[in-house]
Design a protein around this motif. Structure first.
Motif, mmCIF file in Angstrom:
data_model
loop_
_atom_site.group_PDB
_atom_site.id
_atom_site.type_symbol
_atom_site.label_atom_id
_atom_site.label_comp_id
_atom_site.label_asym_id
_atom_site.label_seq_id
_atom_site.Cartn_x
_atom_site.Cartn_y
_atom_site.Cartn_z
ATOM 1 N N THR A 198 0.843 -1.190 0.000
ATOM 2 C CA THR A 198 0.000 0.000 0.000
ATOM 3 C C THR A 198 0.882 1.244 0.000
ATOM 4 O O THR A 198 2.105 1.164 0.094
ATOM 5 N N GLY A 199 0.241 2.395 -0.070
ATOM 6 C CA GLY A 199 0.968 3.653 -0.030
ATOM 7 C C GLY A 199 1.012 4.270 1.347
ATOM 8 O O GLY A 199 1.229 5.479 1.476
ATOM 9 N N GLN A 200 0.792 3.478 2.391
ATOM 10 C CA GLN A 200 0.830 3.986 3.754
ATOM 11 C C GLN A 200 1.923 3.269 4.536
ATOM 12 O O GLN A 200 2.589 2.369 4.025
ATOM 13 N N SER A 201 2.115 3.657 5.792
ATOM 14 C CA SER A 201 3.185 3.093 6.597
ATOM 15 C C SER A 201 2.842 1.684 7.058
ATOM 16 O O SER A 201 1.677 1.253 7.011
ATOM 17 N N SER A 202 3.856 0.969 7.530
ATOM 18 C CA SER A 202 3.640 -0.394 8.027
ATOM 19 C C SER A 202 2.731 -0.404 9.247
ATOM 20 O O SER A 202 1.966 -1.351 9.449
ATOM 21 N N LEU A 203 2.809 0.635 10.065
ATOM 22 C CA LEU A 203 1.931 0.724 11.236
ATOM 23 C C LEU A 203 0.478 0.889 10.802
ATOM 24 O O LEU A 203 -0.420 0.245 11.352
ATOM 25 N N GLU A 204 0.241 1.731 9.800
ATOM 26 C CA GLU A 204 -1.130 1.913 9.311
ATOM 27 C C GLU A 204 -1.646 0.647 8.637
ATOM 28 O O GLU A 204 -2.861 0.420 8.586
ATOM 29 N N ASP A 205 -0.737 -0.176 8.115
ATOM 30 C CA ASP A 205 -1.152 -1.423 7.478
ATOM 31 C C ASP A 205 -1.727 -2.425 8.471
ATOM 32 O O ASP A 205 -2.281 -3.445 8.054
ATOM 33 N N GLN A 206 -1.574 -2.175 9.777
ATOM 34 C CA GLN A 206 -2.154 -3.071 10.761
ATOM 35 C C GLN A 206 -3.635 -2.784 11.008
ATOM 36 O O GLN A 206 -4.291 -3.493 11.762
ATOM 37 N N HIS A 207 -4.172 -1.727 10.387
ATOM 38 C CA HIS A 207 -5.604 -1.436 10.450
ATOM 39 C C HIS A 207 -6.265 -2.146 9.278
ATOM 40 O O HIS A 207 -6.045 -1.797 8.112
ATOM 41 N N ILE A 215 -6.524 -1.923 -1.080
ATOM 42 C CA ILE A 215 -6.539 -3.062 -2.010
ATOM 43 C C ILE A 215 -7.787 -3.049 -2.886
ATOM 44 O O ILE A 215 -7.716 -3.333 -4.091
ATOM 45 N N ALA A 216 -8.923 -2.729 -2.298
ATOM 46 C CA ALA A 216 -10.181 -2.742 -3.051
ATOM 47 C C ALA A 216 -10.976 -1.479 -2.756
ATOM 48 O O ALA A 216 -12.030 -1.525 -2.106
ATOM 49 N N PRO A 217 -10.510 -0.303 -3.206
ATOM 50 C CA PRO A 217 -11.246 0.941 -2.947
ATOM 51 C C PRO A 217 -12.515 1.010 -3.790
ATOM 52 O O PRO A 217 -12.658 0.300 -4.799
ATOM 53 N N ASP A 218 -13.430 1.857 -3.360
ATOM 54 C CA ASP A 218 -14.647 2.058 -4.138
ATOM 55 C C ASP A 218 -14.318 2.750 -5.461
ATOM 56 O O ASP A 218 -13.292 3.431 -5.595
ATOM 57 N N ASP A 219 -15.213 2.585 -6.430
ATOM 58 C CA ASP A 219 -15.004 3.189 -7.746
ATOM 59 C C ASP A 219 -14.900 4.714 -7.630
ATOM 60 O O ASP A 219 -15.695 5.360 -6.932
ATOM 61 N N GLY A 220 -13.907 5.261 -8.292
ATOM 62 C CA GLY A 220 -13.735 6.702 -8.292
ATOM 63 C C GLY A 220 -13.064 7.258 -7.059
ATOM 64 O O GLY A 220 -12.952 8.479 -6.918
#
Length: 529
Positions: A198-207, A215-220
């Motif tokens: 992802t484009g965020q930090s490893s700490l934020e990846d724990q959320h 990984i699967a954002p909404d369209d647009g």
């Protein structure tokens, strides 16, 4: 972090969407995993507040502790948890298959093959995040030494019958989670982080919610926008739209909703206990029931989003094909599960609080070996992972331009053909450095000989060519063949054999004591209201 991982994160920031780190799935996923989403009281890591547990995403079982400080209610929660997990574990312990294992013959001291039972499959526990894995270990630690009334009729505050057994299993799952590549107990965030950047930090990846938003954002919507909304978005009541992935709770939820609800529950219990006639008792019971229902509703509101997020993560992972060597690692998990089943059936005591010196050193050596083996197998299974090793100079892909037969100078000459190869990679090769390629699933080694003036490399094959003077068919590469070579071994070697526990030297604690039995946990002030 590898260069490939750093590049993938930069591309994720630019594209606004998570980028793949793998082309195959490097972890085993059971056809029927047991998902556990725990929740704990703030400030008390060992005080459970509730959990959602089950194998069906549409029919989870909700377990709630209306007053986490009440020991009896905590024991009732653990008993209900045991009623959910132990039948699931037992269903895998009953189906076995015949397998062979090497054992040392006590008379001759030689390794012999013996036929034993191996569980045909093993259970798999899935929790939302790494904190959930640690919570499972904590639960196992707090439960496995508890005494029941059947074990000790005089024990104060006996635990429900199956709670210590659940503690032993959770301890085993927690210990196995520390073995690299194991899949008995896995965190959804770790599984996703292994396969996407992802484009965020490893700490934020724990959320978990923010991770899925990338990984699967909404369209647009970009991954960064969706992740920010998942982390900070709140409803009209000031509550998080995507609550934390357990076991911690949001302070706003604790202060505004949970604390008043538990206070109403406590007042209702006190009123019920002080009721002097039947009418007052009925009113008090009705109020207590309403208060408990409200707590269950609140806890469910915090658990349900994470529950569905875990199943969404599993669905995303199932879209990836399983790596070729994942089954081998799962077989080791099955051996581990079978061994724990046999130890419990034999009536062995629970796992000790602290391992002796030899056991601790053996576990550390096994985990180091498993880490090296995992890294090698992932590279061999996945060209994207192999690309990272190539960029690091630990592997290279080369085309064979010439094959020159040669033999050893001995009474019984053995083939040692020389391969001239060309590559655009920059491997860290020096005189005598070994390179390895996979030949029918087994590593074949070669030795670097020299650099040619035109930039070609010369390698000498060393093994896997048969016992005759002429190499076996298919064991020597042909001209024009492209081969992936690694500078790391495919199978990690075990270190020196450790002494038996009974022969531990005094400098490392001496032999394990037989007179120091594990005692149940002492009663603490927290056990008494």
């Amino acid at each position: 972090m590898s260069l490939i991982g750093t590049l993938a994160r930069m591309e994720a920031v630019e594209a606004g969407r998570a980028q793949p780190l793998a082309t195959v799935r490097h972890r085993h996923l059971s056809e029927r995993p047991l998902v556990l989403v725990p929740l704990t009281t703030s400030g008390e890591a060992g005080a459970p507040l509730g959990a959602l547990v089950g194998t069906d995403p549409e029919e989870p079982r909700l377990l709630v502790v209306p007053q986490p400080r009440d020991r009896d209610l905590r024991f009732a929660f653990l008993a209900e948890l045991a009623d959910e997990i132990l039948p699931y574990v037992d269903s895998y312990a009953e189906v076995v298959e015949a397998a062979e294992r090497s054992e040392t013959d006590p008379e001759t001291g030689k390794k012999v093959k013996v036929e034993v039972e191996l569980c045909a499959d093993a259970p798999q526990l899935v929790v939302p995040s790494r904190a959930g894995v640690e919570y499972v270990r904590l639960l196992g630690r707090s439960m496995r030494f508890r005494r029941t009334a059947e074990q000790d009729p005089e024990t104060p505050f006996p635990a429900p019958p199956r709670v210590p057994l659940l503690g032993r299993w959770l301890t085993h799952f927690g210990e196995r989670a520390r073995v690299p590549g194991s899949s008995l107990l896995v965190a959804a965030t770790d599984l996703l982080n292994r396969h996407w950047a992802t484009g965020q930090s490893s700490l934020e990846d724990q959320h978990l919610g923010a991770l899925l938003a990338w990984i699967a954002p909404d369209d647009g919507e970009s991954g960064a926008e969706a992740a920010l909304r998942a982390e900070l978005g709140r409803d009209a009541q000031g509550q998080l739209v995507c609550p934390p992935a357990g076991p911690a709770t949001d302070p706003a939820f604790d202060n505004r909703l949970l604390a008043p609800a538990i206070e109403r529950y406590d007042r209702a219990r006190q009123a019920l206990g002080a009721a002097e006639d039947g009418g007052a008792a009925e009113d008090g019971l009705a109020e207590l029931t309403r208060a408990e229902r409200e707590i269950r509703r609140l806890v469910l509101s915090q658990l349900r989003p994470t529950w569905y997020a875990v199943w969404q993560a599993l669905d995303l992972l199932r879209e990836l094909p399983e790596g070729a060597r994942v089954a081998d690692r799962w077989t080791r998990d099955r051996w581990s599960f079978t061994g724990q089943r046999d130890r419990i059936a034999a009536g062995e005591p629970p796992q000790p609080r602290r391992d002796d010196a030899v056991t601790a050193a053996s576990k550390l050596a096994a985990r180091e070996q498993a880490q090296g083996q995992l890294e090698a197998q992932e590279a061999l299974d996945d060209p994207l992972v192999m690309a990272g090793r190539r960029l690091a100079g630990e592997a290279f892909v080369a085309e064979v331009t010439e094959v020159t037969m040669a033999w050893t100078e001995s009474k019984r000459p053995a083939p040692r053909p020389l391969l001239t190869v060309r590559t655009d990679d920059r491997p860290h090769l020096g005189e005598g450095v070994k390179a390895y390629r996979s030949l029918d699933g087994k590593p074949q080694s070669a030795e670097f000989v020299r650099h040619e003036p035109d930039g070609a490399l010369v390698l000498r094959l060393l093994d896997k060519m048969g016992r005759s003077k002429d190499p076996a068919e298919g064991t020597v590469p042909e001209k024009g063949e492209r081969i992936a070579w690694t500078l790391f071994e495919h199978d990690q070697r075990m270190g020196a054999k450790l002494p038996d526990p009974e022969e531990t030297p005094w400098t490392h604690g001496g032999p394990p004591r037989t007179d120091a039995l594990e005692l149940p946990d002492a009663v603490t002030p927290e056990d008494i209201l």
